[in-house]
Design a protein around this motif. Structure first.
Motif, mmCIF file in Angstrom:
data_model
loop_
_atom_site.group_PDB
_atom_site.id
_atom_site.type_symbol
_atom_site.label_atom_id
_atom_site.label_comp_id
_atom_site.label_asym_id
_atom_site.label_seq_id
_atom_site.Cartn_x
_atom_site.Cartn_y
_atom_site.Cartn_z
ATOM 1 N N GLN A 103 0.739 -1.141 0.097
ATOM 2 C CA GLN A 103 -0.145 -0.025 0.021
ATOM 3 C C GLN A 103 0.810 1.198 0.105
ATOM 4 O OE1 GLN A 103 -3.673 0.004 2.356
ATOM 5 N NE2 GLN A 103 -2.934 -1.982 3.353
ATOM 6 N N PRO A 142 4.437 2.328 -1.702
ATOM 7 C CA PRO A 142 5.080 2.113 -2.338
ATOM 8 C C PRO A 142 6.598 3.176 -1.779
ATOM 9 C CG PRO A 142 3.463 2.976 -3.846
ATOM 10 C CD PRO A 142 2.720 2.600 -2.501
ATOM 11 N N ARG A 200 5.783 -7.733 -10.674
ATOM 12 C CA ARG A 200 4.595 -8.221 -10.427
ATOM 13 C C ARG A 200 4.275 -9.435 -11.107
ATOM 14 N NH1 ARG A 200 0.390 -4.137 -12.824
ATOM 15 N NH2 ARG A 200 -0.228 -5.610 -14.306
ATOM 16 N N PRO A 201 3.821 -10.488 -10.312
ATOM 17 C CA PRO A 201 3.361 -11.857 -11.070
ATOM 18 C C PRO A 201 2.265 -11.906 -12.258
ATOM 19 C CG PRO A 201 3.415 -11.936 -8.686
ATOM 20 C CD PRO A 201 3.430 -10.605 -8.899
ATOM 21 N N GLY A 202 2.545 -12.183 -13.110
ATOM 22 C CA GLY A 202 1.534 -12.535 -14.165
ATOM 23 C C GLY A 202 0.791 -13.965 -14.052
ATOM 24 N N ARG A 217 4.741 1.332 -19.486
ATOM 25 C CA ARG A 217 3.570 1.734 -19.989
ATOM 26 C C ARG A 217 2.722 2.701 -19.034
ATOM 27 N NH1 ARG A 217 1.986 -0.874 -24.015
ATOM 28 N NH2 ARG A 217 -0.211 -0.307 -23.744
ATOM 29 N N SER A 218 1.887 3.512 -19.668
ATOM 30 C CA SER A 218 1.055 4.321 -18.703
ATOM 31 C C SER A 218 0.090 3.395 -18.212
ATOM 32 C CB SER A 218 0.201 5.164 -19.779
ATOM 33 O OG SER A 218 -1.072 5.306 -19.300
ATOM 34 N N VAL A 219 -0.352 3.771 -16.905
ATOM 35 C CA VAL A 219 -1.113 2.804 -16.123
ATOM 36 C C VAL A 219 -2.583 2.516 -16.857
ATOM 37 C CG1 VAL A 219 -0.038 3.386 -13.966
ATOM 38 C CG2 VAL A 219 -2.030 4.629 -14.619
ATOM 39 N N LEU A 220 -2.999 3.216 -17.675
ATOM 40 C CA LEU A 220 -4.247 3.057 -18.222
ATOM 41 C C LEU A 220 -4.037 2.662 -19.760
ATOM 42 C CD1 LEU A 220 -5.553 6.558 -17.068
ATOM 43 C CD2 LEU A 220 -6.204 4.368 -16.174
ATOM 44 N N THR A 221 -3.094 2.218 -20.135
ATOM 45 C CA THR A 221 -3.201 1.830 -21.496
ATOM 46 C C THR A 221 -2.451 0.450 -21.490
ATOM 47 O OG1 THR A 221 -1.228 2.825 -22.032
ATOM 48 C CG2 THR A 221 -3.096 3.833 -22.398
#
Lengths: 252, 471
Positions: free
Chosen positions: A79, A81, A172-174, A248-252
């Motif tokens: 929570q 970073p 971050r795990p996929g 990447r942008s967090v939104l795309t």
């Protein structure tokens, strides 16, 4: 009911042609997905044992030392970073005692995947350290940091007096990749450096970029960075495909 | 032309509650503290310090007149073009029916039997994002569902989206290296599962005009070859899409991620002027057959804070302000990518579900064709059951569209969204059908059985499986 287009799976790792019961998932597909998610969750949540990892890495560097970020536990790490980007007070003191004239400091952290740090960091370092030592790099002691985020290596690099600073940490795990390691380095590390001033090698795992290959790539990039005197987007990788695209942008 | 009020002289808000006297320094603080708990507001340091302070803020907020949001801009107009846009576009005549209300009364008005879709559509141009965000903060989840359900927003390009009783799906056929055959395979999987009426939309791994052009041509070929009444989109940066349009590539929709402050939009490399220019270029292509809604926007709570451009506001209010940007450009689709941003903004399933309902409600109330990427990452405290819950609630609330990712697993962006199968669950559970033109195509292609809304058995010889795209 199975789908008539299972042959399309050869073109992509996407979960195609899963079949259906009515319009819903068959039981096997449902449980398959759940298993992949369970593995990813375990990678995020399983307890990180820095002593264990240190024991594994000491044969590579007997000076290996342990540090903590300001994130007290896993929940806070997720929570906040900002706290993962800074050392706690005791660790700062410890790093200052290690200060010297170093070409490079290397950090290892659990990050977002304990499994990645445990499984990929040792073989990556086992391949990387001899390459650097052969070239005469003066390495600071290897540092293992609990609950670190990218950018913490900049603070450590500045404190310890290293020209370059590299961190290996769990990505971050996929769903299909619970144990993927990322590597980020900065030339002239300082708190406040931006993403554009760092280089990244990602997806380090046997099924992606194998640890030995990742070590060669890092060796080439670090060497080039040392020669040119900078890191970041201007630095090109001549060992193969270009560097990974910028975040990447967090939104795309 | 409105004269902008100087942002000096803001008033503090007070509330005595039992023995405790709560003070909120200004409207921005009051809104932030009234916001339901979420990690992003705590990270930003704007959240309520206790559960009681949060409810106290909600109680005080309920008494704030809606007009206050016109008088006290949260971010000064002089330094933010989104604020200026909001104030310039405010329609006092449309505002009239609710102009005398405070936030608490506005909630009750939204829930009245008499307040129907027509009344809500009429008032929309008179509402600002801040008013809508404010009322959402004192509404329960059921209020958010019920009020949103009253609003239908219909848009058109090559089909009709957002009609009552309809649910559309974006096919999201992403591939880690943009491999054309891998992407085509995922598109066919989606079409054969009856999805793709909202858009066939690819997030490209490489954001450059040449790479995007390849994907645009691939989708254009499939859509043309099978005469599919739908549209395509490569979700590249708007400037990349503009370059593609200049080169004569087949661009249907212009995509862009947008946020609720000028500074956050600048960090995305965009401005209102740039979006205006891009929309003008897409309109000039005239590729829509039924309508001219040519824009596709994505948003998500937390993007302003992530860009360090939040001006001390809470993330939900800023998200609603992004909808003011969206509505300026009459989009075909607006998608809140609710759980993608990660647990530092929305910690768990509870926070993701709440945020998804807020975004859908706020967007609909402002007159937008809202869809939702019902999604989460592996480091969030959430799982597929939470997504089932949010999906169901949004379906009841009348969401325009959802994502369709093969097996819900996006292998390029590394997160979990909703699957083609999920859309069939929702369509069955709630009796929802695809966009009418697309539904007719599905029946013509014998993908849907003629009894409607059910998948037909597909043979290996099916026309789509003979597609050259994967041959």
């Amino acid at each position: 009911m199975t789908d008539a287009w299972t042959h399309l799976r050869e073109f992509t790792a996407a979960r195609l042609a899963l079949g259906r019961s009515g319009g819903s998932l068959p039981t096997a597909s449902l449980l398959d997905f759940r298993l992949a998610h369970a593995r990813a969750r375990d990678a995020v949540l399983s307890r990180f044992d820095p002593d264990q990892l240190a024991a594994t890495l000491r044969p590579l560097d007997p000076r290996t030392s342990l540090l903590d970020s300001q994130a007290a536990d896993r929940a806070e790490y997720l929570q906040r970073p900002d706290r993962g980007r800074k050392l706690d007070a005791a660790s700062r003191e410890r790093v200052l005692t290690l200060a010297g004239n170093h070409d490079l400091v290397i950090l290892v952290s659990d990050g977002l995947s304990t499994f990645a740090a445990e499984r990929q960091a040792p073989p990556t370092l086992a391949a990387l350290l001899p390459l650097l030592q052969t070239d005469g790099w003066q390495l600071a002691p290897l540092l293992i940091v609990r609950h670190a985020r990218v950018a913490l290596q900049d603070e450590v690099g500045a404190l310890i007096g290293a020209r370059l600073s590299l961190i290996l940490l769990g990505e971050r795990p996929g769903l299909g990749s619970p144990d993927s390691l990322g590597a980020y380095f900065t030339h002239t590390p300082l708190p406040g450096r931006t993403d554009a001033e760092r280089n990244c090698v990602s997806n380090i795992r046997p099924e992606g970029l194998a640890p030995a290959a990742a070590a060669r790539k890092l060796h080439a990039l670090l060497t080039s960075s040392r020669e040119l005197g900078y890191s970041g987007y201007r630095l090109k990788d001549d060992t193969g495909p270009l560097l990974d695209p910028p975040a990447r942008s967090v939104l795309t | 032309m409105l004269k902008f009020q100087a942002s000096t002289g803001v008033m503090a808000y007070h509330l005595a509650l039992g023995g405790t006297y709560h003070t909120f320094a200004n409207l921005r603080t009051l809104l932030a503290k009234a916001s339901p708990r979420r990690s992003g507001d705590e990270l930003a340091g704007v959240a309520a310090a206790s559960a009681e302070e949060r409810v106290a803020a909600q109680m005080r907020l309920a008494e704030v007149p809606l007009r206050a949001f016109l008088d006290e801009p949260l971010i000064p107009a002089e330094e933010d073009e989104v604020t200026r846009l909001i104030l310039e576009r405010h329609d006092p005549a449309a505002f009239q029916p609710v102009a005398g209300m405070c936030v608490g009364e506005f909630r009750e008005w939204l829930l009245r039997y008499e307040t129907d879709g027509a009344a809500l559509a009429a008032v929309a141009p008179g509402l600002t994002p801040e008013m809508v965000a404010a009322v959402s903060k004192i509404m329960g989840n059921q209020d958010l569902v019920l009020a949103a359900q009253k609003v239908r927003v219909t848009t058109r390009f090559r089909n009709t989206l957002g009609l009552p009783g309809r649910l559309s799906v974006r096919v999201q056929p992403n591939h880690p290296t943009d491999d054309p055959r891998g992407i085509a395979a995922s598109i066919l999987d989606g079409l054969l599962y009856g999805c793709g009426d909202a858009v066939i939309g690819i997030n490209p791994a490489t954001d450059d005009p040449a790479a995007c052009a390849k994907l645009l041509r691939l989708m254009d070929r499939i859509i043309t070859e099978y005469a599919i009444p739908t549209q395509s989109c490569v979700l590249a940066h708007v400037t990349t899409t503009m370059q593609c349009m200049e080169r004569g590539e087949p661009v249907d929709l212009v995509f862009q991620s947008i946020a609720g402050t000028e500074a956050a939009n600048r960090s995305f490399g965009i401005s209102l002027e740039l979006l205006r220019e891009a929309r003008g270029m897409a309109l000039a292509l005239g590729r829509g057959t039924l309508g001219d809604n040519v824009m596709y926007f994505e948003t998500g709570q937390g993007s302003c804070l992530s860009a360090n451009a939040h001006h001390g506001c809470d993330q939900q209010t800023l998200e609603a302000r992004a909808y003011a940007v969206a509505r300026e450009f009459s989009p075909l689709l607006v998608n809140t990518v609710v759980g993608f941003i990660g647990p530092e903004y929305l910690y768990d399933g509870k926070q993701i579900i709440r945020a998804g309902l807020e975004d859908h409600f706020c967007g609909k109330l402002l007159g937008l064709p809202m869809g939702c990427d019902v999604c989460y990452t592996n480091h969030a405290e959430a799982d597929q059951d939470d997504m089932d819950t949010l999906l169901t609630l949004l379906g009841v609330g009348g969401v325009n569209f959802i994502m369709g990712v093969p097996g819900a697993d996006d292998i390029m962006l590394n997160y979990q969204s909703t699957s083609f199968h999920d859309s069939h669950y929702l369509r069955q559970a709630l009796g929802l059908r695809p966009a009418p033109e697309f539904e007719a195509w599905l029946e013509r292609m014998k993908i849907f059985a003629s009894r409607g809304n059910r998948l037909a058995p597909i043979e290996r010889q099916h026309a789509l499986l003979a597609s050259a795209a994967v041959a």
